[in-house]
Design a protein around this motif. Structure first.
Motif, PDB file in Angstrom:
ATOM      1  N   ALA A   1       0.861  -1.451   0.038  1.00 28.18           N
ATOM      2  CA  ALA A   1      -0.037   0.010  -0.310  1.00 28.18           C
ATOM      3  C   ALA A   1       1.006   1.177   0.008  1.00 28.18           C
ATOM      4  O   ALA A   1       0.369   2.117  -0.747  1.00 28.18           O
ATOM      5  CB  ALA A   1      -0.834  -0.065   1.237  1.00 28.18           C
TER       6      ALA A   1
ATOM      7  N   THR B   1       0.980   3.310  -3.373  1.00 25.92           N
ATOM      8  CA  THR B   1       0.318   4.941  -3.341  1.00 25.92           C
ATOM      9  C   THR B   1       1.167   5.839  -4.049  1.00 25.92           C
ATOM     10  O   THR B   1       0.684   6.924  -4.866  1.00 25.92           O
ATOM     11  CB  THR B   1       0.181   5.332  -1.737  1.00 25.92           C
ATOM     12  OG1 THR B   1      -0.533   4.338  -1.253  1.00 25.92           O
ATOM     13  CG2 THR B   1      -0.273   6.567  -1.450  1.00 25.92           C
ATOM     14  N   GLN B   2       2.381   5.808  -4.103  1.00 28.80           N
ATOM     15  CA  GLN B   2       3.369   6.725  -4.563  1.00 28.80           C
ATOM     16  C   GLN B   2       3.172   6.629  -6.383  1.00 28.80           C
ATOM     17  O   GLN B   2       3.054   7.573  -6.901  1.00 28.80           O
ATOM     18  CB  GLN B   2       4.882   6.463  -4.547  1.00 28.80           C
ATOM     19  CG  GLN B   2       5.752   7.295  -5.324  1.00 28.80           C
ATOM     20  CD  GLN B   2       7.220   7.005  -5.159  1.00 28.80           C
ATOM     21  OE1 GLN B   2       7.413   6.033  -4.044  1.00 28.80           O
ATOM     22  NE2 GLN B   2       8.114   7.526  -5.636  1.00 28.80           N
TER      23      GLN B   2
ATOM     24  N   ILE C   1      -0.447   8.008  -7.478  1.00 31.96           N
ATOM     25  CA  ILE C   1      -0.585   9.511  -7.263  1.00 31.96           C
ATOM     26  C   ILE C   1       0.138   9.892  -8.394  1.00 31.96           C
ATOM     27  O   ILE C   1      -0.493  11.004  -9.083  1.00 31.96           O
ATOM     28  CB  ILE C   1       0.155  10.182  -6.071  1.00 31.96           C
ATOM     29  CG1 ILE C   1      -0.524   9.723  -4.692  1.00 31.96           C
ATOM     30  CG2 ILE C   1       0.335  11.451  -6.221  1.00 31.96           C
ATOM     31  CD1 ILE C   1       0.198  10.078  -3.464  1.00 31.96           C
TER      32      ILE C   1
ATOM     33  N   SER D   1      -2.498   9.085 -11.136  1.00 31.18           N
ATOM     34  CA  SER D   1      -4.190   9.260 -10.905  1.00 31.18           C
ATOM     35  C   SER D   1      -4.578  10.284 -11.796  1.00 31.18           C
ATOM     36  O   SER D   1      -5.909  10.244 -12.212  1.00 31.18           O
ATOM     37  CB  SER D   1      -4.416   9.858  -9.280  1.00 31.18           C
ATOM     38  OG  SER D   1      -3.663  11.155  -9.402  1.00 31.18           O
TER      39      SER D   1
END
Length: 189
Positions: A36, A40-41, A44, A47
């Protein structure tokens, strides 16, 4: 009266499975946390392309899958180490290891299931690192190249230089769907 050494018993399969479970559960939880954090990096970074450029759920799911496979190969050894340390540390603090030794199970006998678990996870990590991670990286590159071919503006952001081989491209304005470009500059070798 002569002193006789205590007899050490060989634990059964149920105890071995319980010991493997004690180290596997924290290992899986730490793997999920590591994945996770690392994912996440990447999410982002992509996204904007997923949300504003209309990549859609199948494209986003494929992107996430192709990024998770190499991350699992990287994080699996660390998660195994954390799982073993947390599991055995918890058993030691709860005095379960002391109770097992008092019942005749020696400490070196408890090392076997932990080594078996670590060896199995190492084999899985090796297969992931040598076979699945390169396939995943090639598939991710192919899917991003397909997105660039079908919707060239989807990977562009206003004012950001994008490299395509030796070519460099930037656009001053990019519409939300990536179809309308204004102020395009192209650098060729």
């Amino acid at each position: 009266m002569l002193y006789s050494a205590p007899k050490h018993r060989r634990p059964g399969g149920t105890l071995y499975l319980a010991l493997i479970k004690e180290v596997a559960v924290p290992g899986l939880l730490s793997l999920a946390v590591f994945i996770a954090l690392l994912l996440t990096q990447d999410l982002i970074a992509f996204s904007e392309m997923m949300i504003n450029r209309g990549l859609g759920f199948p494209g986003a799911a494929a992107f996430i899958f192709f990024r998770v496979v190499p991350l699992v190969a990287i994080a699996l050894p660390f998660a195994t180490l954390v799982g073993c340390l947390v599991g055995l540390g918890r058993m030691g603090s709860d005095r379960e290891l002391l109770a097992l030794e008092a019942s005749g199970v020696s400490s070196p006998r408890l090392l076997g299931p932990v080594l078996l678990y670590a060896t199995g996870v190492s084999v899985v990590g090796l297969v992931l690192a040598l076979a699945a991670a390169p396939w995943s990286a090639r598939s991710l590159e192919a899917s991003l190249a397909e997105i660039s071919r079908t919707r060239p503006g989807a990977s562009l952001q206003a004012g950001v230089v994008k490299e395509y081989g030796e070519w460099k491209l930037t656009a001053r304005e990019v519409s939300a769907d990536g179809e309308d470009l204004r102020g395009v500059l192209v650098w060729m070798p």
